[in-house]
Write a protein that holds these residues in place. Structure first.
Motif, PDB file in Angstrom:
ATOM      1  N   ARG A  88     -40.290 -52.922 -49.315  1.00  0.00           N
ATOM      2  CA  ARG A  88     -39.614 -54.221 -49.354  1.00  0.00           C
ATOM      3  C   ARG A  88     -40.112 -55.037 -50.549  1.00  0.00           C
ATOM      4  O   ARG A  88     -40.583 -56.166 -50.422  1.00  0.00           O
ATOM      5  CB  ARG A  88     -39.767 -54.976 -48.040  1.00  0.00           C
ATOM      6  CG  ARG A  88     -39.213 -54.171 -46.863  1.00  0.00           C
ATOM      7  CD  ARG A  88     -39.099 -54.955 -45.588  1.00  0.00           C
ATOM      8  NE  ARG A  88     -37.872 -55.723 -45.467  1.00  0.00           N
ATOM      9  CZ  ARG A  88     -36.657 -55.211 -45.224  1.00  0.00           C
ATOM     10  NH1 ARG A  88     -36.480 -53.913 -45.131  1.00  0.00           N
ATOM     11  NH2 ARG A  88     -35.613 -55.999 -45.097  1.00  0.00           N
ATOM     12  N   LEU A  89     -39.920 -54.400 -51.728  1.00  0.00           N
ATOM     13  CA  LEU A  89     -40.324 -55.009 -52.988  1.00  0.00           C
ATOM     14  C   LEU A  89     -39.190 -54.947 -53.994  1.00  0.00           C
ATOM     15  O   LEU A  89     -38.484 -53.933 -54.082  1.00  0.00           O
ATOM     16  CB  LEU A  89     -41.526 -54.281 -53.591  1.00  0.00           C
ATOM     17  CG  LEU A  89     -42.878 -54.380 -52.888  1.00  0.00           C
ATOM     18  CD1 LEU A  89     -43.862 -53.425 -53.552  1.00  0.00           C
ATOM     19  CD2 LEU A  89     -43.408 -55.810 -52.935  1.00  0.00           C
ATOM     20  N   VAL A  90     -39.047 -56.008 -54.774  1.00  0.00           N
ATOM     21  CA  VAL A  90     -38.184 -56.003 -55.956  1.00  0.00           C
ATOM     22  C   VAL A  90     -39.100 -55.889 -57.168  1.00  0.00           C
ATOM     23  O   VAL A  90     -40.007 -56.709 -57.354  1.00  0.00           O
ATOM     24  CB  VAL A  90     -37.349 -57.295 -56.050  1.00  0.00           C
ATOM     25  CG1 VAL A  90     -36.557 -57.317 -57.357  1.00  0.00           C
ATOM     26  CG2 VAL A  90     -36.409 -57.421 -54.863  1.00  0.00           C
ATOM     27  N   ARG A  91     -38.878 -54.865 -57.981  1.00  0.00           N
ATOM     28  CA  ARG A  91     -39.700 -54.672 -59.170  1.00  0.00           C
ATOM     29  C   ARG A  91     -39.042 -55.387 -60.356  1.00  0.00           C
ATOM     30  O   ARG A  91     -37.820 -55.401 -60.497  1.00  0.00           O
ATOM     31  CB  ARG A  91     -39.867 -53.181 -59.459  1.00  0.00           C
ATOM     32  CG  ARG A  91     -40.468 -52.442 -58.272  1.00  0.00           C
ATOM     33  CD  ARG A  91     -41.047 -51.093 -58.660  1.00  0.00           C
ATOM     34  NE  ARG A  91     -41.496 -50.366 -57.489  1.00  0.00           N
ATOM     35  CZ  ARG A  91     -42.634 -50.591 -56.845  1.00  0.00           C
ATOM     36  NH1 ARG A  91     -43.431 -51.565 -57.269  1.00  0.00           N
ATOM     37  NH2 ARG A  91     -42.970 -49.877 -55.796  1.00  0.00           N
ATOM     38  N   LEU A  92     -39.876 -55.968 -61.219  1.00  0.00           N
ATOM     39  CA  LEU A  92     -39.407 -56.824 -62.300  1.00  0.00           C
ATOM     40  C   LEU A  92     -39.719 -56.233 -63.670  1.00  0.00           C
ATOM     41  O   LEU A  92     -40.637 -55.428 -63.825  1.00  0.00           O
ATOM     42  CB  LEU A  92     -40.047 -58.209 -62.182  1.00  0.00           C
ATOM     43  CG  LEU A  92     -39.839 -58.936 -60.847  1.00  0.00           C
ATOM     44  CD1 LEU A  92     -40.587 -60.257 -60.852  1.00  0.00           C
ATOM     45  CD2 LEU A  92     -38.359 -59.138 -60.567  1.00  0.00           C
ATOM     46  N   ALA A  93     -38.948 -56.686 -64.664  1.00  0.00           N
ATOM     47  CA  ALA A  93     -39.086 -56.164 -66.027  1.00  0.00           C
ATOM     48  C   ALA A  93     -40.430 -56.502 -66.648  1.00  0.00           C
ATOM     49  O   ALA A  93     -40.875 -55.816 -67.578  1.00  0.00           O
ATOM     50  CB  ALA A  93     -37.953 -56.705 -66.895  1.00  0.00           C
ATOM     51  N   ASP A  94     -41.104 -57.539 -66.174  1.00  0.00           N
ATOM     52  CA  ASP A  94     -42.400 -57.910 -66.741  1.00  0.00           C
ATOM     53  C   ASP A  94     -43.556 -57.152 -66.111  1.00  0.00           C
ATOM     54  O   ASP A  94     -44.724 -57.449 -66.372  1.00  0.00           O
ATOM     55  CB  ASP A  94     -42.625 -59.418 -66.626  1.00  0.00           C
ATOM     56  CG  ASP A  94     -42.671 -59.910 -65.176  1.00  0.00           C
ATOM     57  OD1 ASP A  94     -42.615 -59.069 -64.247  1.00  0.00           O
ATOM     58  OD2 ASP A  94     -42.775 -61.138 -64.978  1.00  0.00           O
ATOM     59  N   GLY A  95     -43.236 -56.163 -65.265  1.00  0.00           N
ATOM     60  CA  GLY A  95     -44.262 -55.369 -64.613  1.00  0.00           C
ATOM     61  C   GLY A  95     -44.680 -55.879 -63.258  1.00  0.00           C
ATOM     62  O   GLY A  95     -45.404 -55.186 -62.524  1.00  0.00           O
ATOM     63  N   GLY A  96     -44.233 -57.045 -62.886  1.00  0.00           N
ATOM     64  CA  GLY A  96     -44.569 -57.606 -61.588  1.00  0.00           C
ATOM     65  C   GLY A  96     -43.603 -57.157 -60.502  1.00  0.00           C
ATOM     66  O   GLY A  96     -42.686 -56.358 -60.734  1.00  0.00           O
ATOM     67  N   SER A  97     -43.811 -57.666 -59.324  1.00  0.00           N
ATOM     68  CA  SER A  97     -42.925 -57.386 -58.195  1.00  0.00           C
ATOM     69  C   SER A  97     -42.947 -58.561 -57.243  1.00  0.00           C
ATOM     70  O   SER A  97     -43.890 -59.371 -57.251  1.00  0.00           O
ATOM     71  CB  SER A  97     -43.328 -56.091 -57.480  1.00  0.00           C
ATOM     72  OG  SER A  97     -44.642 -56.204 -56.950  1.00  0.00           O
ATOM     73  N   VAL A  98     -41.915 -58.646 -56.412  1.00  0.00           N
ATOM     74  CA  VAL A  98     -41.799 -59.714 -55.422  1.00  0.00           C
ATOM     75  C   VAL A  98     -41.456 -59.073 -54.082  1.00  0.00           C
ATOM     76  O   VAL A  98     -40.483 -58.320 -53.985  1.00  0.00           O
ATOM     77  CB  VAL A  98     -40.709 -60.739 -55.802  1.00  0.00           C
ATOM     78  CG1 VAL A  98     -40.592 -61.813 -54.728  1.00  0.00           C
ATOM     79  CG2 VAL A  98     -41.005 -61.371 -57.156  1.00  0.00           C
ATOM     80  N   GLY A  99     -42.253 -59.372 -53.063  1.00  0.00           N
ATOM     81  CA  GLY A  99     -41.969 -58.867 -51.729  1.00  0.00           C
ATOM     82  C   GLY A  99     -40.920 -59.713 -51.029  1.00  0.00           C
ATOM     83  O   GLY A  99     -40.731 -60.891 -51.343  1.00  0.00           O
ATOM     84  N   PHE A 100     -40.220 -59.096 -50.089  1.00  0.00           N
ATOM     85  CA  PHE A 100     -39.190 -59.824 -49.350  1.00  0.00           C
ATOM     86  C   PHE A 100     -39.149 -59.358 -47.899  1.00  0.00           C
ATOM     87  O   PHE A 100     -39.551 -58.243 -47.575  1.00  0.00           O
ATOM     88  CB  PHE A 100     -37.806 -59.635 -49.986  1.00  0.00           C
ATOM     89  CG  PHE A 100     -37.313 -58.204 -49.980  1.00  0.00           C
ATOM     90  CD1 PHE A 100     -36.613 -57.696 -48.886  1.00  0.00           C
ATOM     91  CD2 PHE A 100     -37.542 -57.367 -51.061  1.00  0.00           C
ATOM     92  CE1 PHE A 100     -36.145 -56.386 -48.877  1.00  0.00           C
ATOM     93  CE2 PHE A 100     -37.092 -56.055 -51.060  1.00  0.00           C
ATOM     94  CZ  PHE A 100     -36.392 -55.564 -49.966  1.00  0.00           C
ATOM     95  N   ASP A 101     -38.680 -60.256 -47.046  1.00  0.00           N
ATOM     96  CA  ASP A 101     -38.315 -59.893 -45.678  1.00  0.00           C
ATOM     97  C   ASP A 101     -36.849 -59.525 -45.618  1.00  0.00           C
ATOM     98  O   ASP A 101     -36.469 -58.552 -44.978  1.00  0.00           O
ATOM     99  CB  ASP A 101     -38.625 -61.048 -44.727  1.00  0.00           C
ATOM    100  CG  ASP A 101     -40.113 -61.314 -44.619  1.00  0.00           C
ATOM    101  OD1 ASP A 101     -40.834 -60.444 -44.112  1.00  0.00           O
ATOM    102  OD2 ASP A 101     -40.552 -62.397 -45.071  1.00  0.00           O
TER     103      ASP A 101
END
Length: 428
Positions: A88-101
């Motif tokens: 449940r993660l969105v991966r980002l172009a800057d190398g980071g990620s954001v978790g979600f419910d």
């Protein structure tokens, strides 16, 4: 995460994403909201880009849509590059990620580029989708080019051509189809609009394609070679040959995703590759492909302002009310276009039709209404300079009235025979 701090992530920070966030807050969602957008700009209104922005009446800095404090975290100028469903993660172009419910996919579309990279890179060659595109094109138009070439006479291309004529610029409009906007409105209506484009001074070439864009030694566009062998001198070109859905970041996720969009049901719930609803994932706006409950045609993606808003409200309702009271988006699609002194308004899904009939006015008059049918059912209507009558046609579509409907308006033609929407073409 505790339930009261549930996080909903919205990937896409344009109209559909913004309206989803606003509707979530209005519906009582008090958890975390994160909006991710690949553009550095806050959400803005896109329809004016091809009209009032190009004509110079307003600048892109005045198109902002945000009107309220959403108590949201905004991650702008960074694109989503991948989806980890299990984590449940969105991966980002800057190398980071954001978790979600829970996740809302609202990544929209991008302009289809000119297919030859060296030609696309010529100075003076443009696409038009975002603010930065409009600013670059506006600067070239303000410089007073000798001629503007517009490739594609769909709605965007036709609106760009109209804005150029408003500026007094010479315009050649090249279109692969038999008439402007024929893919959306059919040959008969498109041909009537083409007559008006020519009357406004547009050099309209139909049934023709651009074979090559040609530059000078300094890398500036100078000519276009057409498929019929003709050569058009032009120092600015606008490629308006359609769009590509922003779905690459979802490849390998197990979702039902292809070049036509993210497949979802009428409740905006995303489907997996087996056609099953994926818990907690929704799709809205231009990127969402779905089958409208009112129509028997194939699933489709609708690139309209109204559909983006309707789907955003539907998804937000289902995010805050599900599993009880699931709502389907049953709003009749509608959109409008102002060009060449005309107001064109569409309701329903004319592109699904197999036949069209003139219902009011005349194709050679200032105003008219055409009605569209599929398998004997009314599925759409298009008006030119007759917006006030469209509520009645919307009702016919909602009722799935028999086609052709009996209108009996004072300006209805005495005899009107339905004709194939696209002469010699297969039905979509």
């Amino acid at each position: 995460m505790s339930a009261h701090r549930e996080r909903i992530v919205i990937v896409g920070a344009s109209l559909a994403g913004l309206r989803t966030a606003e509707s979530l807050r209005a519906g009582g969602f008090t958890g975390e909201l994160v909006l991710i957008g690949d553009e550095p700009h806050e959400p803005y209104d896109r329809p004016p880009l091809s009209k009032t922005v190009l004509s110079g009446r307003i600048g892109t800095g005045r198109l902002a849509l945000r009107t309220s404090d959403l108590a949201a975290r905004w991650l702008l100028g960074v694109a989503a590059t991948g989806l980890d469903r299990a984590g449940r993660l969105v991966r980002l172009a800057d190398g980071g990620s954001v978790g979600f419910d829970r996740l809302v996919i609202a990544t929209g579309v991008r302009a289809r580029p000119w297919p030859v990279a060296e030609q696309a890179a010529l100075n003076g060659v443009h696409v038009l989708r975002g603010r930065d595109d409009a600013d670059r094109l506006r600067a070239d138009l303000a410089a007073g080019p000798d001629r503007v070439l517009v490739v594609g006479a769909g709605f965007t291309g036709s609106e760009v051509a109209s804005s150029c004529r408003d500026l007094g610029l010479a315009v050649t409009l090249v279109h692969r189809g038999a008439a402007p906007m024929a893919g959306a409105l059919g040959t008969a209506v498109g041909s009537a609009i083409g007559v008006r484009q020519r009357a406004h001074g547009v050099d309209l070439r139909v049934g023709t394609t651009v074979a090559a864009l040609v530059g000078d030694r300094q890398g500036r566009l100078r000519q276009a070679r057409l498929s019929d062998g003709d050569v058009v001198d032009a120092d600015v070109a606008v490629v308006a040959s359609g769009s590509l859905r922003n779905v690459e970041w979802l490849h390998g996720s197990g979702l039902a995703v292809d070049a036509r969009g993210v497949h979802c049901d009428p409740a905006c719930r995303v489907l997996d590759t087996d056609g099953a609803v994926v818990d907690g994932l929704y799709a809205v706006g231009d990127v969402a492909r779905w089958r409208h409950p009112l129509f028997d045609g194939a699933p489709t993606a609708l690139e309209h302002w109204g559909n983006a808003v309707d789907q955003a409200e539907t998804a937000a309702h289902n995010l805050t009310r599900a599993p009880h009271g699931v709502r389907f988006n049953e709003a009749v699609p509608a959109f409008w276009s102002d060009q060449f002194g005309m107001n064109i308004k569409s309701v329903g899904l004319p592109h699904l039709a197999d036949h069209v009939v003139l219902a009011q006015g005349g194709f050679d008059r200032r105003s008219f209404v055409a009605v569209y049918g599929r398998d004997g059912v009314t599925v759409g209507a298009v008006s030119v300079d007759s917006p006030r009558v469209m509520d009645g046609y919307r009702a016919l579509i909602t009722e799935r009235a028999a086609f052709p409907p009996r209108i009996d308006a004072t300006d209805s033609p005495a005899f009107a025979t339905p004709s194939p929407i696209l002469e010699g073409a297969a039905r979509p």
